[in-house]
Design a protein around this motif. Structure first.
Motif, PDB file in Angstrom:
ATOM      1  N   PRO B 219      -2.252  -6.314  -6.902  1.00 40.29           N
ATOM      2  CA  PRO B 219      -3.230  -6.210  -7.988  1.00 40.29           C
ATOM      3  C   PRO B 219      -3.689  -4.757  -8.192  1.00 40.29           C
ATOM      4  O   PRO B 219      -3.902  -4.033  -7.232  1.00 40.29           O
ATOM      5  CB  PRO B 219      -4.393  -7.075  -7.494  1.00 40.29           C
ATOM      6  CG  PRO B 219      -3.788  -8.018  -6.498  1.00 40.29           C
ATOM      7  CD  PRO B 219      -2.658  -7.270  -5.858  1.00 40.29           C
ATOM      8  N   GLY B 220      -3.804  -4.376  -9.447  1.00 38.08           N
ATOM      9  CA  GLY B 220      -4.305  -3.043  -9.766  1.00 38.08           C
ATOM     10  C   GLY B 220      -3.286  -1.936  -9.592  1.00 38.08           C
ATOM     11  O   GLY B 220      -3.623  -0.746  -9.635  1.00 38.08           O
ATOM     12  N   MET B 221      -2.058  -2.326  -9.410  1.00 35.06           N
ATOM     13  CA  MET B 221      -1.008  -1.356  -9.074  1.00 35.06           C
ATOM     14  C   MET B 221      -0.594  -0.501 -10.272  1.00 35.06           C
ATOM     15  O   MET B 221      -0.450  -0.991 -11.383  1.00 35.06           O
ATOM     16  CB  MET B 221       0.197  -2.150  -8.560  1.00 35.06           C
ATOM     17  CG  MET B 221       1.341  -1.359  -8.055  1.00 35.06           C
ATOM     18  SD  MET B 221       2.730  -2.476  -7.696  1.00 35.06           S
ATOM     19  CE  MET B 221       3.504  -2.524  -9.318  1.00 35.06           C
ATOM     20  N   LEU B 222      -0.380   0.783  -9.999  1.00 33.39           N
ATOM     21  CA  LEU B 222       0.176   1.695 -10.996  1.00 33.39           C
ATOM     22  C   LEU B 222       1.637   1.971 -10.644  1.00 33.39           C
ATOM     23  O   LEU B 222       2.069   1.730  -9.519  1.00 33.39           O
ATOM     24  CB  LEU B 222      -0.600   3.015 -11.003  1.00 33.39           C
ATOM     25  CG  LEU B 222      -2.078   2.925 -11.370  1.00 33.39           C
ATOM     26  CD1 LEU B 222      -2.761   4.260 -11.095  1.00 33.39           C
ATOM     27  CD2 LEU B 222      -2.237   2.517 -12.831  1.00 33.39           C
ATOM     28  N   HIS B 223       2.364   2.504 -11.624  1.00 35.26           N
ATOM     29  CA  HIS B 223       3.749   2.919 -11.380  1.00 35.26           C
ATOM     30  C   HIS B 223       3.818   4.424 -11.262  1.00 35.26           C
ATOM     31  O   HIS B 223       3.192   5.146 -12.042  1.00 35.26           O
ATOM     32  CB  HIS B 223       4.656   2.456 -12.522  1.00 35.26           C
ATOM     33  CG  HIS B 223       4.850   0.971 -12.539  1.00 35.26           C
ATOM     34  ND1 HIS B 223       5.847   0.347 -11.822  1.00 35.26           N
ATOM     35  CD2 HIS B 223       4.156  -0.014 -13.167  1.00 35.26           C
ATOM     36  CE1 HIS B 223       5.765  -0.966 -12.015  1.00 35.26           C
ATOM     37  NE2 HIS B 223       4.747  -1.213 -12.831  1.00 35.26           N
ATOM     38  N   GLY B 224       4.557   4.898 -10.291  1.00 32.01           N
ATOM     39  CA  GLY B 224       4.714   6.338 -10.106  1.00 32.01           C
ATOM     40  C   GLY B 224       6.161   6.764 -10.150  1.00 32.01           C
ATOM     41  O   GLY B 224       7.076   5.964  -9.897  1.00 32.01           O
ATOM     42  N   ALA B 350       2.374   1.572  -2.035  1.00 30.46           N
ATOM     43  CA  ALA B 350       1.371   2.021  -1.077  1.00 30.46           C
ATOM     44  C   ALA B 350      -0.015   1.815  -1.646  1.00 30.46           C
ATOM     45  O   ALA B 350      -0.238   1.958  -2.852  1.00 30.46           O
ATOM     46  CB  ALA B 350       1.579   3.494  -0.740  1.00 30.46           C
ATOM     47  N   ASP B 351      -0.935   1.457  -0.762  1.00 32.71           N
ATOM     48  CA  ASP B 351      -2.329   1.269  -1.159  1.00 32.71           C
ATOM     49  C   ASP B 351      -3.189   2.080  -0.196  1.00 32.71           C
ATOM     50  O   ASP B 351      -3.368   1.694   0.952  1.00 32.71           O
ATOM     51  CB  ASP B 351      -2.675  -0.228  -1.092  1.00 32.71           C
ATOM     52  CG  ASP B 351      -4.040  -0.508  -1.723  1.00 32.71           C
ATOM     53  OD1 ASP B 351      -4.737   0.457  -2.099  1.00 32.71           O
ATOM     54  OD2 ASP B 351      -4.388  -1.698  -1.835  1.00 32.71           O
ATOM     55  N   THR B 404       8.340   6.024   0.485  1.00 33.62           N
ATOM     56  CA  THR B 404       7.068   5.471   0.979  1.00 33.62           C
ATOM     57  C   THR B 404       6.022   6.579   1.015  1.00 33.62           C
ATOM     58  O   THR B 404       4.853   6.369   0.642  1.00 33.62           O
ATOM     59  CB  THR B 404       7.274   4.857   2.378  1.00 33.62           C
ATOM     60  OG1 THR B 404       8.420   4.003   2.358  1.00 33.62           O
ATOM     61  CG2 THR B 404       6.046   4.058   2.792  1.00 33.62           C
ATOM     62  N   ALA B 405       6.448   7.749   1.458  1.00 32.89           N
ATOM     63  CA  ALA B 405       5.529   8.885   1.470  1.00 32.89           C
ATOM     64  C   ALA B 405       5.111   9.253   0.046  1.00 32.89           C
ATOM     65  O   ALA B 405       3.934   9.556  -0.210  1.00 32.89           O
ATOM     66  CB  ALA B 405       6.202  10.084   2.138  1.00 32.89           C
ATOM     67  N   ASP B 406       6.057   9.219  -0.894  1.00 29.80           N
ATOM     68  CA  ASP B 406       5.730   9.524  -2.289  1.00 29.80           C
ATOM     69  C   ASP B 406       4.656   8.564  -2.810  1.00 29.80           C
ATOM     70  O   ASP B 406       3.667   8.980  -3.417  1.00 29.80           O
ATOM     71  CB  ASP B 406       6.981   9.395  -3.180  1.00 29.80           C
ATOM     72  CG  ASP B 406       8.039  10.444  -2.861  1.00 29.80           C
ATOM     73  OD1 ASP B 406       7.709  11.461  -2.217  1.00 29.80           O
ATOM     74  OD2 ASP B 406       9.203  10.245  -3.264  1.00 29.80           O
ATOM     75  N   ALA B 407       4.879   7.273  -2.563  1.00 30.63           N
ATOM     76  CA  ALA B 407       3.930   6.268  -3.051  1.00 30.63           C
ATOM     77  C   ALA B 407       2.564   6.469  -2.401  1.00 30.63           C
ATOM     78  O   ALA B 407       1.521   6.369  -3.063  1.00 30.63           O
ATOM     79  CB  ALA B 407       4.459   4.864  -2.762  1.00 30.63           C
ATOM     80  N   ALA B 408       2.565   6.778  -1.099  1.00 31.04           N
ATOM     81  CA  ALA B 408       1.294   6.947  -0.379  1.00 31.04           C
ATOM     82  C   ALA B 408       0.531   8.159  -0.894  1.00 31.04           C
ATOM     83  O   ALA B 408      -0.698   8.108  -1.094  1.00 31.04           O
ATOM     84  CB  ALA B 408       1.564   7.062   1.119  1.00 31.04           C
ATOM     85  N   LEU B 409       1.218   9.272  -1.135  1.00 31.92           N
ATOM     86  CA  LEU B 409       0.535  10.469  -1.647  1.00 31.92           C
ATOM     87  C   LEU B 409      -0.051  10.221  -3.032  1.00 31.92           C
ATOM     88  O   LEU B 409      -1.176  10.633  -3.327  1.00 31.92           O
ATOM     89  CB  LEU B 409       1.521  11.641  -1.709  1.00 31.92           C
ATOM     90  CG  LEU B 409       1.793  12.379  -0.399  1.00 31.92           C
ATOM     91  CD1 LEU B 409       2.944  13.372  -0.590  1.00 31.92           C
ATOM     92  CD2 LEU B 409       0.537  13.105   0.099  1.00 31.92           C
ATOM     93  N   LEU B 410       0.725   9.545  -3.877  1.00 37.98           N
ATOM     94  CA  LEU B 410       0.237   9.265  -5.233  1.00 37.98           C
ATOM     95  C   LEU B 410      -0.955   8.314  -5.176  1.00 37.98           C
ATOM     96  O   LEU B 410      -1.951   8.495  -5.888  1.00 37.98           O
ATOM     97  CB  LEU B 410       1.362   8.689  -6.101  1.00 37.98           C
ATOM     98  CG  LEU B 410       2.517   9.657  -6.408  1.00 37.98           C
ATOM     99  CD1 LEU B 410       3.618   8.955  -7.213  1.00 37.98           C
ATOM    100  CD2 LEU B 410       2.022  10.878  -7.178  1.00 37.98           C
ATOM    101  N   SER B 411      -0.875   7.310  -4.318  1.00 39.22           N
ATOM    102  CA  SER B 411      -1.988   6.363  -4.195  1.00 39.22           C
ATOM    103  C   SER B 411      -3.234   7.060  -3.666  1.00 39.22           C
ATOM    104  O   SER B 411      -4.348   6.831  -4.144  1.00 39.22           O
ATOM    105  CB  SER B 411      -1.578   5.211  -3.269  1.00 39.22           C
ATOM    106  OG  SER B 411      -2.674   4.337  -3.068  1.00 39.22           O
ATOM    107  N   VAL B 414      -4.870   8.975  -6.546  1.00 34.56           N
ATOM    108  CA  VAL B 414      -5.482   8.256  -7.671  1.00 34.56           C
ATOM    109  C   VAL B 414      -6.373   7.097  -7.233  1.00 34.56           C
ATOM    110  O   VAL B 414      -7.056   6.497  -8.061  1.00 34.56           O
ATOM    111  CB  VAL B 414      -4.421   7.743  -8.675  1.00 34.56           C
ATOM    112  CG1 VAL B 414      -3.625   8.916  -9.233  1.00 34.56           C
ATOM    113  CG2 VAL B 414      -3.496   6.709  -8.046  1.00 34.56           C
ATOM    114  N   GLY B 415      -6.348   6.754  -5.935  1.00 33.60           N
ATOM    115  CA  GLY B 415      -7.261   5.719  -5.434  1.00 33.60           C
ATOM    116  C   GLY B 415      -6.910   4.302  -5.851  1.00 33.60           C
ATOM    117  O   GLY B 415      -7.756   3.413  -5.821  1.00 33.60           O
ATOM    118  N   ARG B 416      -5.680   4.108  -6.256  1.00 34.00           N
ATOM    119  CA  ARG B 416      -5.210   2.754  -6.585  1.00 34.00           C
ATOM    120  C   ARG B 416      -3.830   2.554  -5.963  1.00 34.00           C
ATOM    121  O   ARG B 416      -3.156   3.522  -5.645  1.00 34.00           O
ATOM    122  CB  ARG B 416      -5.117   2.577  -8.116  1.00 34.00           C
ATOM    123  CG  ARG B 416      -6.478   2.363  -8.777  1.00 34.00           C
ATOM    124  CD  ARG B 416      -6.374   2.381 -10.285  1.00 34.00           C
ATOM    125  NE  ARG B 416      -5.581   1.279 -10.833  1.00 34.00           N
ATOM    126  CZ  ARG B 416      -5.398   1.100 -12.148  1.00 34.00           C
ATOM    127  NH1 ARG B 416      -5.932   1.939 -13.025  1.00 34.00           N
ATOM    128  NH2 ARG B 416      -4.678   0.083 -12.581  1.00 34.00           N
TER     129      ARG B 416
END
Lengths: 158, 744
Positions: B219-224, B350-351, B404-411, B414-416
């Motif tokens: 829920p609340g997921m963005l695409h990066g 990643a959250d 996974t690192a990319d997703a974690a840094l982006l999350s 942006v806090g989502r």
């Protein structure tokens, strides 16, 4: 954002999508389908294959608007009332998967092919699937699965 | 003897399997964010780390080894069910979750059955002994009076009622230590192990119901998406992000945000399409240093680097034997950079909320990745939960950890929650590469036609720059800190020592420092095993030809291990090997030949031999492999059909690596970033494959995920030589390569 209606697996679906987007993202992100898969976005690998109007197309390069007014079929739509399609049964019977990521494309490419060519030779099956890539090397099992499905679809024993 | 572990008090399992099993695997992904309290020990010495018996008499297995598409989800269940006298259907398997499974390192190196299977076998056998003890107490009979069947224990020759495993445990965890010397079921009693149980995952995969990591949504997921420097795939980034024009993507609807941290650059958006468009349209200025060698000079370049040299073995006196021998040879073999052929690019979700992190990742090692992520994100390691979810086929260290690192840094930015799937060019270009290698061999034949001397020098970087708790080993970490990955010398020596018995034998390894390796090196199926075996088995063939000997008999003459002899003979027999030294084939447009190759994987694991029949179209130089016969001995066979599937896959993938695959690069970076510039094997090119399994139920089950790969290039090259007299020493064996060697 544009609103359009797609008929997917026999059901009319109203979607909010970017007009320039590709069919693949509408199926995966708007409708939550898992069958069609992103592989290359370049029409090179076949992982995203769906049937539109009974023809195998690469949904990663097919504009979403091109699907309007047509019957769109995905891997999920092959089974009916819990009964798997002979192709799906054949892939299970032949254990024709390793990671299975390419399986959607193999099955959705083979379905219209077998409908038009009920009794293909092994060589013809290989040619038909020559633009569908598999990285695990499951090719021989996939060919056997398509052969098995061909027999079942032609009325033989599955 | 089963001993109670001295553990602190534990709570009861909360009743249903769904609570534990569902998390991270299907449907209940949302639950994971809350981080339910786990009171179960994850210490591998404790039985409860591995197994739980639920009140409904089913067993949940917790495995740090994960399903990468090889069928181990099924095979590991078989092993546990067998040892616990349970039906296969009573077992469920939870894979790779830092909150739920013990730390078993990486799922790599063909070690899931070999090591992970052995650990689970002992855990299951310990559990059965514990259950027997509980039953003896409850039923008031001695241990030797009890019989086990289908999850129930009952007294032999007694009317007392049977008691179920679930009732004996009463919903509690096992409070026992795993007994490393526990008595194991005798293989002659096996009813499940050794049978071709159909794979548990294929029905869902064939019907679109399977959840790959690419399908995970929260829920609340963005695409990066990420934007990389132009120095594609280089070990040293050699580029600096000079400027980003955010206005260039302002017109894209979907709430596009640009995230920058040093040289790490990404975008997030509400929709996947918007993220893709933004990543492609974002105007970025990089300053770039072009430092890679010309591709055509790669192999000389590698040999000219300052290396760390190590004489791995030296028996006898190689130089003296070479000098004294009437006939000698030298040859140089070369292997290019290759990519992972994963059809789906790497993907992760990643959250990151404050200092709490949850990642859904296709990583081969949830624990080593957790440490690297914690360092990268600047949070305590205990606050990071990594949950494995299967991705597209994994043949080693591909982009799984990096994404996974990319997703974690982006999350984090942006806090989502953010989902990132790499584009095809990201995976082809930036996933670590199977390293290019050079193998220089010298050898001599004595008067009796045996090998008098064997001298091998290998140039290789490490084949492992896996996360290992290091942020810099993640691509994003490298981009941010401008530090190349780190890692000790691993894998370049794999199968470099031959299994043949030579009196005078030397092996020198020239380890190339990671920073000097033009492209980022890491693990690809068999590590250096395929490069080294290609060189060794080709050179063995060259020496056989020098000795005017039959290549099969020449090999047998230098082996003293009956299992090695058995696979060679089995493959030759099924193949219909035509004995004798090579005879020049009659002149025609198409030449046909046979070739054979052998290896014992890692010198101590599976034995494998392959015989190949090829045809070469002499005018065009096109090589077609018609048929390959593999004989394979990996000890006890857990699942014969699963094993055949693995062996067939090894053959077909290795064939593509031998005939077609080569990363193309220029002085800036990788140029082959799609399937047309980096083609892999296709259906019309796949030969007939026949597999002879040699089952040895009383030998340990060793790995089968990679062994066959290593013998394929040698078998094909040797068959090309047999057909044409042309020796191919550089992979891939393209028509151009053949023609160049045929008319020097």
């Amino acid at each position: 954002m544009a609103q359009l209606t797609l008929k997917v697996n026999g059901k009319a679906e109203v979607l909010e999508v970017e007009a320039t987007s590709m069919l693949l993202y509408a199926l995966r992100d708007n409708l939550g389908l898992h069958g069609p898969r992103f592989g290359c976005g370049l029409s090179q690998c076949g992982a995203c294959t769906v049937n539109v109007g009974g023809v195998a197309v690469r949904s990663c390069v097919t504009p979403v608007s091109a699907g309007v007014g047509k019957e769109i079929l995905t891997l999920e739509g092959l089974s009916s009332n819990g009964k798997l399609h002979p192709l799906q049964e054949a892939f299970i019977a032949e254990q024709a998967a390793q990671c299975g990521y390419c399986l959607n494309g193999m099955i959705m490419q083979a379905k219209p092919f077998l409908e038009h060519k009920p009794n293909p030779s092994e060589e013809e099956i290989r040619q038909e699937l020559s633009n569908n890539l598999c990285g695990c090397g499951t090719h021989l099992r996939i060919v056997r699965a398509v052969q098995r499905a061909a027999k079942a679809m032609a009325g033989g024993v599955s | 003897m089963i001993t109670k572990a001295s553990m602190s008090r534990r709570v009861f399992l909360k009743g249903s399997a769904a609570l534990v099993v569902g998390i991270g695997l299907s449907g209940s992904l949302g639950k994971a964010q809350g981080g339910e309290a786990l009171s179960r020990s994850l210490n591998p010495g404790d039985l409860e780390a591995w197994l739980a018996v639920l009140p409904d008499n089913t067993v949940t297995v917790y495995s740090g080894k994960v399903e990468l598409g090889t069928g181990v989800d099924t095979a590991l269940r078989q092993i546990v069910a067998e040892e616990l006298y349970l039906p296969f259907s009573a077992i469920t398997l939870v894979q790779g979750d830092t909150a739920l499974t013990p730390n078993q390192g990486y799922t790599a190196g063909s070690q899931t059955i070999q090591v992970g299977g052995s650990q689970l076998r002992k855990a299951a056998a310990t559990a059965r002994q514990a259950l027997l003890q509980l039953a003896a107490k409850k039923l008031g009979v001695s241990l030797d009076q009890l019989v086990t069947k289908g999850g129930y224990i009952s007294p032999q020759n007694s009317a007392s009622p049977r008691v179920s495993y679930g009732a004996l445990l009463g919903g509690q965890q096992f409070h026992y230590a795993v007994d490393p010397n526990v008595k194991l079921k005798d293989p002659s009693q096996y009813t499940l192990v050794g049978t071709s149980v159909p794979r548990v995952d294929i029905p869902a995969k064939a019907s679109g119901k399977f959840t790959y990591v690419q399908d995970v949504r929260v829920p609340g997921m963005l695409h990066g998406r990420v934007i990389r420097p132009p120095t594609t795939g280089a070990t040293t980034i050699n580029a600096t992000l000079e400027g980003v024009d955010e206005s260039s993507v302002a017109q894209i609807p979907g709430g596009v945000k640009v995230v920058r941290k040093g040289n790490f650059l990404g975008v997030v958006a509400e929709t996947e399409w918007a993220a893709i468009q933004a990543a492609q349209q974002l105007k970025v200025r990089w300053s770039v240093e072009k430092t890679l060698p010309q591709m055509g000079t790669l192999y000389n370049y590698l040999q000219g680097l300052k290396t760390s040299d190590q004489t791995e073995l030296h028996t006898g006196d190689v130089e003296a034997a070479l000098a004294a021998s009437p006939q000698s040879l030298h040859a140089t073999y070369q292997w290019p950079y290759q990519i992972h052929d994963s059809i789906g690019p790497s993907c992760a979700v990643a959250d990151v909320r404050g200092d709490q992190v949850v990642c859904w990742s296709p990583t081969q090692g949830v624990y080593p990745l957790r440490g690297a992520l914690a360092q990268l994100l600047g949070v305590p390691e205990r606050n990071v939960r990594v949950i494995y979810v299967e991705g597209s086929g994994c043949y080693g260290h591909n982009g799984a950890d990096d994404v996974t690192a990319d997703a974690a840094l982006l999350s984090q930015a942006v806090g989502r929650p953010v989902r990132v799937q790499w584009m095809r060019w990201d995976e082809h270009g930036w996933a670590p590469k199977g390293p290019a290698m050079v193998m220089k061999l010298r050898g001599a034949i004595d008067a009796r036609g045996n090998v008098a001397a064997w001298d091998n020098a290998v140039w290789t970087p490490t084949h492992s720059t896996r996360p290992s708790g290091e942020a810099r080993n993640l691509l994003a970490g490298n981009l941010i800190a401008q530090q190349v990955p780190t890692g000790g010398p691993v894998g370049g020596d794999r199968n470099a020592p031959v299994y043949y018995r030579f009196a005078n034998n030397r092996l020198v390894l020239h380890w190339i420092p990671i920073a000097s390796s033009p492209l980022r090196p890491s693990a690809l199926r068999s590590l250096g095993g395929v490069q080294n075996t290609f060189a060794n088995e080709s050179f063995m063939d060259e020496l056989a030809a020098l000795a005017k000997a039959d290549p099969l008999q020449f090999r047998l003459n230098h082996l003293d291990d009956p299992r090695a002899v058995a696979v060679l003979q089995a493959s030759a027999e099924r193949f219909g090997w035509k004995s004798g030294p090579r005879k020049a084939s009659s002149v025609s447009d198409i030449a046909i030949g046979q070739g054979i190759a052998f290896a014992r994987y890692e010198g101590r694991n599976a034995y494998v031999a392959a015989a190949a029949e090829v045809e070469v179209e002499l005018k065009s130089g096109a090589i077609r492999v018609r048929r390959i016969v593999v004989a394979h001995d990996c000890g006890l066979v857990i699942n014969p059909d699963g094993l055949r599937n693995q062996i067939e896959g090894n053959v077909v993938q290795a064939l593509g690596r031998t005939l077609k695959e080569e990363v193309r690069f220029d002085s800036q970076g990788v140029q082959s970033t799609d399937w047309s510039s980096y083609p892999i094997i296709t259906f019309p090119e796949v030969p007939t494959v026949e597999v002879v399994l040699i089952d040895r139920p009383h030998e340990p089950a060793v790995g089968a995920g990679e062994a066959t790969t290593v013998v394929i290039p040698g078998a094909i090259g040797n068959a090309v030589f047999d057909a044409t007299g042309v020796r191919l020493r550089t992979v891939p064996f393209t028509p151009q390569q053949f023609l160049a060697q045929a008319s020097p």
